[in-house]
Design an enzyme around this catalytic site. Structure first.
Site, PDB file in Angstrom:
ATOM      1  N   LYS A  34      -7.227 -22.445   0.113  1.00  0.00           N
ATOM      2  CA  LYS A  34      -8.659 -22.139  -0.037  1.00  0.00           C
ATOM      3  C   LYS A  34      -9.348 -23.209  -0.880  1.00  0.00           C
ATOM      4  O   LYS A  34     -10.469 -23.614  -0.604  1.00  0.00           O
ATOM      5  CB  LYS A  34      -8.832 -20.741  -0.671  1.00  0.00           C
ATOM      6  CG  LYS A  34      -8.505 -19.613   0.299  1.00  0.00           C
ATOM      7  CD  LYS A  34      -8.397 -18.258  -0.383  1.00  0.00           C
ATOM      8  CE  LYS A  34      -7.901 -17.202   0.597  1.00  0.00           C
ATOM      9  NZ  LYS A  34      -7.593 -15.918  -0.041  1.00  0.00           N
ATOM     10  N   GLN A  72      -7.227 -13.206  -5.857  1.00  0.00           N
ATOM     11  CA  GLN A  72      -6.195 -13.177  -4.828  1.00  0.00           C
ATOM     12  C   GLN A  72      -5.345 -11.907  -4.972  1.00  0.00           C
ATOM     13  O   GLN A  72      -4.818 -11.616  -6.043  1.00  0.00           O
ATOM     14  CB  GLN A  72      -5.311 -14.442  -4.943  1.00  0.00           C
ATOM     15  CG  GLN A  72      -4.275 -14.574  -3.848  1.00  0.00           C
ATOM     16  CD  GLN A  72      -4.895 -14.763  -2.453  1.00  0.00           C
ATOM     17  OE1 GLN A  72      -5.860 -15.482  -2.272  1.00  0.00           O
ATOM     18  NE2 GLN A  72      -4.323 -14.082  -1.477  1.00  0.00           N
ATOM     19  N   ASP A  76     -15.298 -12.148  -0.780  1.00  0.00           N
ATOM     20  CA  ASP A  76     -14.251 -11.540   0.052  1.00  0.00           C
ATOM     21  C   ASP A  76     -14.788 -10.295   0.769  1.00  0.00           C
ATOM     22  O   ASP A  76     -14.144  -9.787   1.688  1.00  0.00           O
ATOM     23  CB  ASP A  76     -13.048 -11.124  -0.819  1.00  0.00           C
ATOM     24  CG  ASP A  76     -11.899 -12.130  -0.755  1.00  0.00           C
ATOM     25  OD1 ASP A  76     -11.853 -12.913   0.215  1.00  0.00           O
ATOM     26  OD2 ASP A  76     -11.056 -12.121  -1.667  1.00  0.00           O
TER      27      ASP A  76
END
Ligand code: NAD
Length: 292
Positions: free
Chosen positions: A54, A98, A121
Site C-alpha cells: 500500500k 491494518q 477503508d
C-alpha cells in the site's frame, strides 16, 4: 470460454488515472499531494506485505505516505492515542489500521475511533450505514473494486440475480449492499449466502452473477453454476505445495471447471486482489478532495 477479467491491467489503468489527477492538481497549484497513513501492529508477514504494498502504491501515484509501526504488545490506549493524533492531523487525508489486530485489542473500538472522514477503508459504522442508505461515503475497497471491474468490463447487473457467498463486514455484506443499490453496476436482486445457507447450489445455479468470498479453495464448481454466469472470485487462500515457495494462492472458484461455462471470470491471483489496493488510492483521493 469465459472472458478473463484482468484485475492487474484494470488496477494499473486506475492507478495511472489517479496519478494523472494528482499531477494535474499539483500543476494547478495544490500545496501538497494526498497523504495516506497506515498503522501496522506486530510482525505478521501477510500484514507487513499488505501494508508495504500500500505504501509502494502511494509512491507510485505521487501521494505522501506515513507508516506507523507498533509492537504486538501495544496497548489499546496507546493505539487509540495514535489514532486520535491522526484524526486531528490536518496534513493526513486518510488512514488505515491494518487488520487483524492482536487479540488483546478490541478491533471494534479501534475502527470506531477512526474519524469517518478519514476512514478510507470504509469500515466505520458511519460509512457503512451511509453506504447502505446510498449516501455519499467511503466504500470498503474490495467490494468497491469489484464494482469498478463490473463497470469497466461493461457487465450489466440491472435486474440480474446475484449470489454473494460470504457475509463478512469487509467483503460479502457490503458487496451485497452495493450490488442491490441503485445504479449500474447495481440494481441486482441479491442473495447473501453464508455458512448456514441450505442448498446453496439451488441459488447459484439460477444466478447471473456469483461472488465468492468465503476462503475455501475450489469451493464453487462447474455443476453449481449456469451457462454464461459472471464469476467473481474474492477468495485468497495459501495452499501448501511442493514448489520452491512452498505454497500457492488459491481462489474459492474451481477455475478450470468453471471458466469454460462462465461468460466472465476473475483469476486468482490477478483478479480482485489488485483492485482492492487500487481502490484504497481512490478513496484517499476522495478524502483529500474533501479535506483540502
Ligand atoms: P471471513 O472469513 O470473514 O468470512 C467468510 C464468510 O464465508 C462467512 O460469512 C461465512 O459464513 C461464509 N462461509 C464459510 N463457509 C461457507 C460455506 N460453506 N457456504 C457458504 N458460506 C460460507 O472472510 P473474508 O474476510 O470476507 O474473506 C473471504 C476470502 O476472501 C478469504 O479467502 C480472504 O483471504 C479473501 N479476501 C480477499 C480480498 C481481496 O482483495 N481479493 C480481500 C479480503 C478478503
Amino acid at each position: 470460454m469465459a472472458i478473463i477479467i484482468d484485475g492487474n491491467a484494470t488496477a494499473k489503468a486506475l492507478k495511472n488515472e489517479v496519478k494523472a489527477e494528482v499531477e494535474l492538481l499539483m500543476t494547478k497549484g495544490a500545496k501538497r499531494p494526498p497523504h495516506l497513513a497506515a498503522i501496522l501492529v506486530g510482525e505478521d508477514g501477510a500484514s507487513k506485505a499488505y501494508v508495504g504494498s500500500k505504501v509502494k502504491d502511494c509512491e507510485l501515484v505521487g501521494y505522501k505516505s506515513t507508516l506507523i509501526k507498533f509492537e504486538d504488545s501495544v496497548s489499546e490506549s496507546e493505539l487509540l492515542k495514535a489514532i486520535q493524533e491522526l484524526n486531528e492531523d490536518e496534513g493526513i487525508d486518510g488512514f488505515i489500521v491494518q487488520l487483524p489486530l492482536p487479540k488483546h485489542i478490541d478491533q471494534e473500538n479501534i475502527i470506531q475511533s477512526i474519524h469517518p472522514d478519514k476512514d478510507v477503508d470504509g469500515f466505520h459504522p458511519m460509512n457503512f450505514g451511509k453506504m447502505a442508505l446510498e449516501m455519499d461515503a467511503f466504500h470498503p475497497a474490495t467490494p468497491a473494486g469489484i464494482m469498478e471491474l463490473l463497470e469497466r468490463y461493461s457487465i450489466n447487473t440491472v435486474g440480474k440475480m446475484a449470489v454473494v457467498i460470504g457475509r463478512s463486514r469487509i467483503v460479502g455484506r457490503p458487496m451485497s449492499i452495493l450490488l442491490g443499490s441503485k445504479g449500474n453496476p447495481g440494481d441486482a436482486t441479491v442473495i447473501l449466502a453464508h455458512s448456514k445457507t441450505k442448498e446453496l447450489e439451488k441459488y447459484t445455479r439460477q444466478a447471473d452473477i456469483i461472488i465468492t468470498a468465503l476462503g475455501n479453495p475450489g469451493f464453487l464448481k462447474a455443476d453449481m453454476i449456469s451457462e454464461g454466469a459472471v464469476i467473481i472470485d474474492v477468495g485468497i487462500t495459501r495452499v501448501d505445495d511442493t514448489s520452491k515457495k512452498g505454497y500457492h494462492l488459491a481462489g474459492d472458484v474451481d477455475f478450470p471447471s468453471c471458466a469454460p461455462i462462465a461468460s466472465y471470470i476473475t483469476p486468482v491471483p490477478g483478479g480482485v486482489g489488485p483492485m482492492t489496493r487500487a481502490m484504497l488510492l481512490k478513496n484517499t483521493l476522495k478524502a483529500y478532495k474533501n479535506n483540502y
